[in-house]
Design a protein around this motif. Structure first.
Motif, PDB file in Angstrom:
ATOM      1  N   ILE A  36     -14.087  -0.413   0.169  1.00 21.01           N
ATOM      2  CA  ILE A  36     -13.470  -1.528   0.896  1.00 21.01           C
ATOM      3  C   ILE A  36     -11.966  -1.316   1.047  1.00 21.01           C
ATOM      4  N   SER A  37     -11.345  -0.661   0.063  1.00 18.79           N
ATOM      5  CA  SER A  37      -9.896  -0.451   0.133  1.00 18.79           C
ATOM      6  C   SER A  37      -9.498   0.402   1.340  1.00 18.79           C
ATOM      7  N   LEU A  38     -10.433   1.168   1.877  1.00 19.85           N
ATOM      8  CA  LEU A  38     -10.133   1.954   3.077  1.00 19.85           C
ATOM      9  C   LEU A  38      -9.873   1.061   4.285  1.00 19.85           C
ATOM     10  N   PHE A  39     -10.387  -0.155   4.276  1.00 19.47           N
ATOM     11  CA  PHE A  39     -10.296  -1.042   5.434  1.00 19.47           C
ATOM     12  C   PHE A  39      -9.303  -2.184   5.249  1.00 19.47           C
ATOM     13  N   VAL A  40      -8.616  -2.233   4.118  1.00 17.95           N
ATOM     14  CA  VAL A  40      -7.635  -3.282   3.861  1.00 17.95           C
ATOM     15  C   VAL A  40      -6.291  -2.832   4.424  1.00 17.95           C
ATOM     16  N   ARG A  41      -5.694  -3.674   5.233  1.00 20.41           N
ATOM     17  CA  ARG A  41      -4.422  -3.308   5.868  1.00 20.41           C
ATOM     18  C   ARG A  41      -3.217  -3.634   4.981  1.00 20.41           C
ATOM     19  N   SER A  42      -3.299  -4.686   4.219  1.00 23.02           N
ATOM     20  CA  SER A  42      -2.173  -5.142   3.415  1.00 23.02           C
ATOM     21  C   SER A  42      -2.092  -4.351   2.106  1.00 23.02           C
ATOM     22  N   HIS A 112       4.942   6.825  -2.163  1.00 20.59           N
ATOM     23  CA  HIS A 112       4.175   6.606  -0.935  1.00 20.59           C
ATOM     24  C   HIS A 112       2.700   6.600  -1.310  1.00 20.59           C
ATOM     25  N   LYS A 113       2.119   5.433  -1.368  1.00 20.35           N
ATOM     26  CA  LYS A 113       0.775   5.266  -1.888  1.00 20.35           C
ATOM     27  C   LYS A 113      -0.319   5.503  -0.857  1.00 20.35           C
ATOM     28  N   GLN A 114       0.034   5.626   0.414  1.00 17.86           N
ATOM     29  CA  GLN A 114      -0.965   5.719   1.470  1.00 17.86           C
ATOM     30  C   GLN A 114      -1.910   6.900   1.264  1.00 17.86           C
ATOM     31  N   TYR A 115      -1.370   8.073   0.939  1.00 14.99           N
ATOM     32  CA  TYR A 115      -2.201   9.261   0.726  1.00 14.99           C
ATOM     33  C   TYR A 115      -3.200   9.028  -0.402  1.00 14.99           C
ATOM     34  N   TRP A 116      -2.727   8.484  -1.514  1.00 16.77           N
ATOM     35  CA  TRP A 116      -3.595   8.263  -2.669  1.00 16.77           C
ATOM     36  C   TRP A 116      -4.599   7.142  -2.418  1.00 16.77           C
ATOM     37  N   ASN A 117      -4.245   6.188  -1.551  1.00 22.23           N
ATOM     38  CA  ASN A 117      -5.213   5.162  -1.156  1.00 22.23           C
ATOM     39  C   ASN A 117      -6.399   5.793  -0.445  1.00 22.23           C
TER      40      ASN A 117
END
Length: 162
Positions: A36-42, A112-117
């Motif tokens: 689900i975290s793949l689809f969370v924008r915030s 930058h957390k985007q990659y690890w997300n």
């Protein structure tokens, strides 16, 4: 059926079932949050989701390790045959679980957390889908002849060829 008429194999089968149910329920929560975290924008909502996993995510995979160890101890022939038939899905599942564990820990310290997300979500998706492939192969049947695996290494089934 009286409890006294149960064999040791019956008892171990029930114990293994309990371990597997505990793993599916507890780690299913973790894998679900990862997917689900793949689809969370915030990023704030994603941080809350990850914080909910903080104290329990690494303990839930313990049930999978306990299940594998108990299966090896109680039914070594089944362990050998099933593992042989499901090498690829199991290795990919373990890779996904390891990858998401690394991503979870590195995400906490990254600027930058985007990659690890994406790594955490991708590892969760890979682990969950390979569990589905393995379950499908088990339900479809693993070909065995003379107490040895007799199929392809892809998913255990005899319909798919690598």
């Amino acid at each position: 059926m009286e409890l006294s008429s149960w064999s040791l194999g019956d008892i171990w089968f029930c114990i293994l079932g309990l371990f597997l149910v505990l793993y599916v329920v507890l780690d299913g929560f973790d894998l679900g949050i990862g997917i689900i975290s793949l689809f969370v924008r915030s990023e704030q909502r994603r941080d809350m989701m990850m914080a909910s996993l903080g104290s329990v995510w690494d303990a839930n995979e313990t049930w999978l390790v306990v299940f594998a160890g108990a299966l090896f101890g109680a039914f070594p022939a089944v362990y050998g045959i099933v593992l042989h038939g499901l090498y690829i899905p199991i290795i990919l599942m373990l890779f996904g679980l390891i990858f998401r564990g690394v991503a979870f820990e590195f995400r906490a310290h990254a600027r930058h957390k985007q990659y690890w997300n994406y790594c955490f979500g991708g590892g969760s998706l890979l682990a969950a889908s390979m569990q589905g492939v393995a379950l499908g192969a088990l339900i479809g049947g693993i070909p065995v002849e003379e107490m040895a695996f007799n199929g392809t290494v892809c998913t255990g089934g005899h319909r798919l060829r690598c």
